[in-house]
Design an enzyme around this catalytic site. Structure first.
Site, PDB file in Angstrom:
ATOM      1  N   VAL A 181       0.676  -1.104  -0.001  1.00 48.10           N
ATOM      2  CA  VAL A 181       0.134  -0.222   0.066  1.00 48.10           C
ATOM      3  C   VAL A 181       0.760   1.315   0.137  1.00 48.10           C
ATOM      4  O   VAL A 181       1.972   1.319   0.708  1.00 48.10           O
ATOM      5  CB  VAL A 181      -1.048  -0.126   1.208  1.00 48.10           C
ATOM      6  CG1 VAL A 181      -0.144   0.240   2.501  1.00 48.10           C
ATOM      7  CG2 VAL A 181      -1.973   1.162   1.087  1.00 48.10           C
ATOM      8  N   SER A 182       0.673   2.131  -0.851  1.00 46.06           N
ATOM      9  CA  SER A 182       1.319   3.420  -0.953  1.00 46.06           C
ATOM     10  C   SER A 182       0.653   4.365  -0.035  1.00 46.06           C
ATOM     11  O   SER A 182      -0.519   4.193   0.643  1.00 46.06           O
ATOM     12  CB  SER A 182       1.149   4.181  -2.297  1.00 46.06           C
ATOM     13  OG  SER A 182      -0.084   4.518  -2.488  1.00 46.06           O
ATOM     14  N   THR A 183       1.582   5.256   0.561  1.00 38.65           N
ATOM     15  CA  THR A 183       0.983   6.418   1.542  1.00 38.65           C
ATOM     16  C   THR A 183      -0.067   7.231   1.063  1.00 38.65           C
ATOM     17  O   THR A 183      -1.380   7.035   1.898  1.00 38.65           O
ATOM     18  CB  THR A 183       2.199   7.381   1.815  1.00 38.65           C
ATOM     19  OG1 THR A 183       3.422   6.673   2.156  1.00 38.65           O
ATOM     20  CG2 THR A 183       1.639   8.370   2.987  1.00 38.65           C
TER      21      THR A 183
END
Length: 553
Positions: free
Chosen positions: A14-16
């Site tokens: 998951v990206s920020t």
């Protein structure tokens, strides 16, 4: 017949931005995939989790790199993800990874897009879904670009840090930073830069003066010639919006220069008058027409030598001196890049002779090859450093495991207290969030350690291997063209250190798997062909190599 248990590797990412905007959760992905494995009687071999990382490329995704290595061991039967775009966003990247899995007889599964890649129809479905996913993403990107271009055409600023202004949020989150307000103390620096350039001063002289006066860029760094140039050529300061100067910046950088950018009158207040802007542009264009100084590229170590004062890379420099008989002699040097770009307020030239440095490096390599005593000392140093590197990393990894277990116990404790009404909801949520943040930081560091340990090999390196590597390197250097020599030196040499007397004290050479395979496995005789590329030549076997090792000569 005994049924073989399927060993599954779970990958989650998951990206920020995704976590903040869409609520994607690593824990939710992992729980879903664990339950899937439990339901179908599959064993979880390992969990590979990249937190706060974009899926645009493999770079920086340490857990994905570890997964790709572990697939080669034969201990994984299946890789599963919650959704295909967790593994890769581009179709070509996804297909390459799935092909890598297939090479080692490892199946690939996506929980959301349910199909099997072992069959022809499954592979076709994978390709179609990946293509559709990339099409959707590209469509969104194109729509965003179209919206930004339209905003620019109406004189609005599309965001970004710029000296002299501050960005103001206007409207919703997506339009934040579209309005500009002048910052008086920064605007004074911008005006000074334009006035100095208009008075005839050059980029380096201006940067040097600004740094001596203690001025800083928007990011708080000393001014460089590049920073000054960006300011004097930016029409934003004259009240003009310039947008889309470069296209596809992430892939092409400055090679993607747009010949027809958007240039319109802006809605913001200018910092300098149009007359000053036009005068500076005339001067800049005239200076740009001056023939560039003659540079034949005969500098093999540019960027490899480190300044003894500030540690910055040293770059090519030369002087032209007249002798008593009227002839000229050109002397080549390597000088501190900080001094060249930012002036004496930041560092000094600390020049070292190019002829001396280049010859010393090549001679030192040959000396190590021919002297058994030096080679033995070098071997002991390498193996000592390897043992000292791997040991602490393993200890830190174990310490992280202990801390994670302690956090898990604390989390259970707070859940129990909350269920018993011993603490209120606000305190419960605050403490759980704090523990989650601590856990995320530890897990990220654990992934970095796994990546470092995976690239290291704790088996001792033999003297024969080092000698073979250096001999092959020396043979290639002797037969290589100038451009090939540059490539080899930049691939193998990490950095070169000098002392205050401008004497080389150490040469740090790093050999990783790629360099050993692509370069040191080349038959030196293949280099003799004029203009040949040693990347495409047939390889010759040296020795069984460790993944990565460093030599300090």
């Amino acid at each position: 017949m005994e049924h073989k248990t399927v060993r599954v590797a779970i990958y989650a990412r998951v990206s920020t931005e995704e976590q903040a905007e869409h609520g994607y959760s690593i824990d939710a992905q992992l729980d879903t995939l664990r339950n899937y494995c439990k339901m179908y009687g599959k064993t979880v071999y390992g969990e590979y989790v990249d937190r706060g990382v974009s899926g645009k490329s493999v770079e920086g995704r340490y857990e994905l790199q570890r997964l790709l290595r572990d697939v080669e061991t034969g201990e994984i039967d299946e890789v599963i993800v919650w959704k295909m775009n967790r593994l890769a966003r581009k179709t070509i990247d996804l297909l390459k990874m799935v092909d890598h899995f297939s090479k080692y007889k490892v199946a690939f599964r996506s929980f959301t897009e349910n199909f099997e890649t072992e069959t022809a129809m499954g592979k076709f479905a994978l390709q179609m879904l990946a293509a559709v996913g990339e099409l959707e993403r590209n469509t969104i990107v194109d729509n965003v670009k179209m919206g930004l271009k339209q905003r620019a055409r109406t004189g609005n600023y599309n965001g970004g840090l710029v000296l002299g202004y501050r960005s103001l949020a206007t409207g919703d989150k997506r339009s934040k930073g579209s309005s500009l307000e002048i910052v008086p103390e920064e605007a004074a620096i911008v005006r000074k830069i334009f006035e100095l350039y208009a008075s005839g001063k050059g980029l380096r002289a201006i940067a040097n003066q600004l740094n001596h006066e203690g001025n800083k860029t928007k990011l708080g760094n000393p001014f460089s010639t590049t920073a000054v140039k960006e300011i004097v050529t930016n029409p934003l300061y004259a009240g003009i919006i310039r947008y889309n100067r470069f296209e596809n910046w992430n892939e092409r950088r400055r090679k993607g220069k747009n010949p027809d950018p958007i240039i319109v009158e802006g809605k913001h207040e200018p910092i300098i008058p149009k007359e000053l802007w036009e005068k500076v542009q005339v001067l800049h264009n005239e200076k740009s027409k001056v023939n560039p100084r003659v540079f034949d590229g005969q500098y093999l170590l540019t960027g490899l030598i480190r300044c003894p004062e500030c540690g910055a890379p040293m770059v090519a420099n030369r002087t032209k001196n007249r002798l008593k008989n009227g002839t000229f002699i050109i002397r080549r040097y390597y000088s501190c890049s900080n001094f060249r770009n930012k002036g004496s307020a930041v560092c000094h030239a600390n020049s070292v002779g190019a002829d001396y440095a280049e010859q010393y490096v090549l001679d030192r390599i040959r000396e190590v090859i021919s002297e058994p005593r030096i080679l033995q000392d070098l071997l002991e140093t390498i193996n000592h450093r390897k043992s000292n590197t791997i040991g602490p990393l393993k200890q830190e990894w174990q310490s992280i495991e202990t801390k994670l277990a302690a956090i898990d116990e604390k989390r259970k404790k707070y859940f129990a207290l909350y269920e018993e009404d011993a603490i209120d909801r606000e305190m419960f949520v605050t403490r759980i969030d704090q523990l989650s943040d601590e856990s995320e930081a530890l897990l990220q560091r654990k992934a970095e350690i796994n990546h470092e340990l995976g690239a290291e090999n704790d088996e001792p390196i033999t003297a024969e291997y080092i000698q073979g590597v250096l001999q092959q390197f020396d043979s290639l250097i002797q037969l290589a063209t100038l451009e090939q020599k540059k490539s080899l030196l930049r691939l193998m040499i990490k950095e070169i250190h000098i002392n205050e007397k401008r004497e080389i004290t150490s040469i740090v050479m790093t050999f990783d798997e790629q360099s050993q395979t692509l370069f040191l496995g080349v038959d030196p005789s293949a280099m003799q062909a004029e203009g040949s590329s040693f990347l495409s030549k047939e390889k010759v076997h040296l020795f069984r190599a460790p993944n990565r090792f460093t030599i300090i000569l």
